[in-house]
Design a protein around this motif. Structure first.
Motif, mmCIF file in Angstrom:
data_model
loop_
_atom_site.group_PDB
_atom_site.id
_atom_site.type_symbol
_atom_site.label_atom_id
_atom_site.label_comp_id
_atom_site.label_asym_id
_atom_site.label_seq_id
_atom_site.Cartn_x
_atom_site.Cartn_y
_atom_site.Cartn_z
ATOM 1 N N UNK A 15 0.829 -1.210 0.000
ATOM 2 C CA UNK A 15 0.000 0.000 0.000
ATOM 3 C C UNK A 15 0.859 1.254 0.000
ATOM 4 N N UNK A 16 1.882 1.253 0.855
ATOM 5 C CA UNK A 16 2.815 2.377 0.900
ATOM 6 C C UNK A 16 3.477 2.553 -0.446
ATOM 7 N N UNK A 17 3.841 1.414 -1.000
ATOM 8 C CA UNK A 17 4.557 1.448 -2.264
ATOM 9 C C UNK A 17 3.687 2.061 -3.359
ATOM 10 N N UNK A 18 2.428 1.659 -3.352
ATOM 11 C CA UNK A 18 1.531 2.178 -4.380
ATOM 12 C C UNK A 18 1.395 3.691 -4.253
ATOM 13 N N UNK A 19 1.305 4.156 -2.998
ATOM 14 C CA UNK A 19 1.164 5.593 -2.796
ATOM 15 C C UNK A 19 2.456 6.308 -3.205
ATOM 16 N N UNK A 20 3.557 5.721 -2.803
ATOM 17 C CA UNK A 20 4.858 6.298 -3.158
ATOM 18 C C UNK A 20 5.009 6.376 -4.677
ATOM 19 N N UNK A 48 23.495 7.437 -7.057
ATOM 20 C CA UNK A 48 23.080 8.382 -6.024
ATOM 21 C C UNK A 48 21.567 8.584 -6.062
ATOM 22 N N UNK A 49 20.999 8.630 -7.263
ATOM 23 C CA UNK A 49 19.546 8.796 -7.364
ATOM 24 C C UNK A 49 18.829 7.595 -6.757
ATOM 25 N N UNK A 50 19.395 6.420 -6.982
ATOM 26 C CA UNK A 50 18.765 5.223 -6.423
ATOM 27 C C UNK A 50 18.782 5.275 -4.892
ATOM 28 N N UNK A 51 19.937 5.609 -4.327
ATOM 29 C CA UNK A 51 20.020 5.742 -2.866
ATOM 30 C C UNK A 51 19.047 6.791 -2.363
ATOM 31 N N UNK A 52 18.978 7.912 -3.094
ATOM 32 C CA UNK A 52 18.109 9.002 -2.661
ATOM 33 C C UNK A 52 16.640 8.580 -2.709
ATOM 34 N N UNK A 53 16.287 7.805 -3.729
ATOM 35 C CA UNK A 53 14.899 7.333 -3.839
ATOM 36 C C UNK A 53 14.549 6.402 -2.681
ATOM 37 N N UNK A 54 15.498 5.533 -2.334
ATOM 38 C CA UNK A 54 15.245 4.630 -1.218
ATOM 39 C C UNK A 54 15.137 5.416 0.089
ATOM 40 N N UNK A 55 15.999 6.408 0.211
ATOM 41 C CA UNK A 55 15.920 7.268 1.389
ATOM 42 C C UNK A 55 14.572 7.987 1.410
ATOM 43 N N UNK A 56 14.156 8.442 0.256
ATOM 44 C CA UNK A 56 12.873 9.138 0.169
ATOM 45 C C UNK A 56 11.741 8.204 0.584
ATOM 46 N N UNK A 57 11.859 6.952 0.173
ATOM 47 C CA UNK A 57 10.794 6.026 0.544
ATOM 48 C C UNK A 57 10.732 5.853 2.052
ATOM 49 N N UNK A 58 11.921 5.693 2.653
ATOM 50 C CA UNK A 58 11.936 5.487 4.105
ATOM 51 C C UNK A 58 11.407 6.715 4.830
ATOM 52 N N UNK A 59 11.637 7.883 4.238
ATOM 53 C CA UNK A 59 11.186 9.121 4.879
ATOM 54 C C UNK A 59 9.774 9.501 4.437
ATOM 55 N N UNK A 60 9.151 8.646 3.663
ATOM 56 C CA UNK A 60 7.869 9.003 3.050
ATOM 57 C C UNK A 60 6.811 9.305 4.102
ATOM 58 N N UNK A 72 11.192 15.605 -3.151
ATOM 59 C CA UNK A 72 12.129 14.586 -3.644
ATOM 60 C C UNK A 72 13.450 15.230 -4.077
ATOM 61 N N UNK A 73 13.357 16.340 -4.797
ATOM 62 C CA UNK A 73 14.584 16.961 -5.312
ATOM 63 C C UNK A 73 15.472 17.463 -4.177
ATOM 64 N N UNK A 74 14.846 17.863 -3.080
ATOM 65 C CA UNK A 74 15.643 18.290 -1.936
ATOM 66 C C UNK A 74 16.475 17.119 -1.409
ATOM 67 N N UNK A 75 15.840 15.957 -1.327
ATOM 68 C CA UNK A 75 16.558 14.766 -0.865
ATOM 69 C C UNK A 75 17.675 14.409 -1.848
ATOM 70 N N UNK A 76 17.361 14.508 -3.130
ATOM 71 C CA UNK A 76 18.343 14.140 -4.152
ATOM 72 C C UNK A 76 19.534 15.094 -4.129
ATOM 73 N N UNK A 77 19.245 16.399 -4.050
ATOM 74 C CA UNK A 77 20.378 17.338 -4.101
ATOM 75 C C UNK A 77 21.242 17.201 -2.849
ATOM 76 N N UNK A 78 20.618 16.952 -1.702
ATOM 77 C CA UNK A 78 21.428 16.756 -0.496
ATOM 78 C C UNK A 78 22.319 15.531 -0.642
#
Lengths: 187, 251
Positions: A15-20, A48-60, A72-78
């Motif tokens: 469910x989380x995944x679908x929303x994400x 780096x984008x892959x790591x950032x996406x996973x981080x974004x998911x955990x922080x979702x 998302x872009x804030x997470x990616x640029x950091x």
């Protein structure tokens, strides 16, 4: 095939995944494009984008309805700036000498020719400090508003405007450099 | 001695970010400042160059795969996941047959995949396939008089092939796709750095589907025009797709 040790989104709650997927996935290209220009490498950008996406998911869970792209872009640029620092490619943190490329060398014709050439534009953009690359990519390629850029880069809106002014000036100067030097460097 | 405005307001003006008062103040200044006039023109053309030269780099297929694994593969790429893909085709066909029998008119049923959802999923698949290298267009041309005749003899209908370059949606080419077992015309348009596929097929008298939505992160909008069903799919904003639809309808 999993270079990231098998950590994937498909093992996470459906469910989380679908929303994400619905909220964040539309901005995957934006995430990759920003990383690519910040890191100046497709391969590094992918990691780096892959790591950032996973981080974004955990922080979702902390994401409230709002601008998902900016979030998302804030997470990616950091993630990108951290990577640049770790790999000692933090050219952004050294003082960039803005006098180095004097404005007087701007030749409108050369500028027009150079900017019509994708390769020369790429080189010129990549020659800029990371923070200038970032702001130009967000504004010109991603079409972000000042408010979004301010949100993504954690800078006040007034600073966004003056940074854009300097970034554009640097890009003009970089494009106006005679191409001969670049050819020699490339050889 | 650089003009003070050129360091700041000029850029806010160029980006449409000044409030009305500051904008008119800047315009007043612009009239009497050759430097700002020059810079504004240069930066405007530079912006156009950046957007036109396709600097935008899309996420590679492998990134999507690494993130989402196999379960979405059949949607996000041409994939070896033949089994699940063919299952989906069957499901799509079955749902369509059912819809025809019930004379069911369409759209966004909240539970379970509807015929529309399945049709949209198939079109999003086709859109994604088209983004793979070398798959975008069978006939690459911005000239509608080249693209339109290309479809002659390849389809049993003549799709409309308008060019909207003047409105920011340049025609890039055309292609044939087989979607849910039917041959459809795919018109390719550009929108800044984005690609829009407009799928055109003969409208079925039974399922005249229309609507819009977002699937797998892609926007779609479907409409009827003359004897055709058209569906635009892209990652541009839904506002952009609406504009394109209006342009088609105004034809």
């Amino acid at each position: 095939m999993d270079k990231k040790g098998g950590e994937r989104l498909d093992v996470l709650e459906e469910e989380d995944r679908a929303r994400f997927e619905a909220v964040v996935l539309p901005h995957l290209d934006a995430a990759f494009n920003l990383a690519r220009w910040l890191l100046r490498s497709r391969a590094d950008a992918e990691d780096v984008a892959q790591d950032a996406l996973l981080r974004a998911f955990r922080a979702f869970g902390t994401y409230r309805a709002g601008n998902a792209r900016a979030w998302l872009l804030q997470i990616v640029r950091n993630a990108c700036f951290t990577w640049l620092q770790q790999h000692h490619k933090d050219e952004n943190f050294s003082e960039f000498n803005e006098e180095r490329m004097p404005q007087v060398s701007e030749n409108p014709e050369r500028l027009a020719i150079a900017s019509s050439n994708r390769q020369q534009l790429t080189r010129a953009l990549e020659a800029l400090p990371a923070s200038f690359r970032e702001i130009l990519v967000l504004r010109e390629l991603e079409g972000c508003s000042y408010k979004e850029i301010s949100e993504i880069t954690s800078r006040p809106i007034g600073t966004v405007m003056s940074s854009l002014a300097r970034a554009r000036q640097q890009l003009r100067s970089a494009l106006a450099q005679p191409p001969a030097k670049e050819v020699r460097r490339a050889l | 001695m650089p003009c003070e405005f050129s360091q700041n307001q000029l850029h806010g003006y160029l980006d449409g970010e000044l409030d009305a008062v500051s904008a008119s103040e800047f315009e007043k200044h612009l009239g009497s400042c050759p430097e700002c006039q020059r810079l504004l023109a240069v930066d405007e053309s530079l912006r156009k160059a950046m957007r036109d030269s396709m600097l935008y780099e899309r996420a590679p297929r492998t990134l999507r795969e690494n993130l989402f694994g196999h379960s979405t593969q059949q949607v996000s790429m041409q994939s070896p996941a033949v089994r699940s893909a063919s299952w989906r085709w069957l499901a799509a066909a079955a749902a369509l047959v059912l819809a025809v029998f019930l004379g069911w008119r369409q759209i966004g049923h909240p539970s379970g995949p509807s015929a529309t959802q399945l049709a949209v999923a198939a079109l999003v698949d086709a859109h994604l396939r088209s983004l793979q290298p070398g798959h975008l267009a069978d006939v690459e041309s911005s000239d509608q008089h080249t693209v339109k005749p290309w479809f002659d003899g390849r389809l049993d209908f003549a799709p409309p092939v308008p060019d909207f370059s003047g409105d920011g949606f340049p025609l890039l080419g055309g292609r044939l796709d087989v979607v849910q077992g039917r041959t459809v015309a795919a018109l390719v348009y550009g929108r800044r750095k984005h690609i829009i596929n407009v799928f055109v097929e003969k409208a079925s008298p039974v399922i005249a589907w229309t609507g819009s939505g977002s699937t797998q992160g892609y926007q779609w909008i479907a409409w009827q025009k003359d004897a055709f069903t058209l569906c635009a799919v892209s990652d541009v904003s839904s506002a952009d797709l609406n504009t394109l639809k209006d342009l088609f309808l105004a034809q």
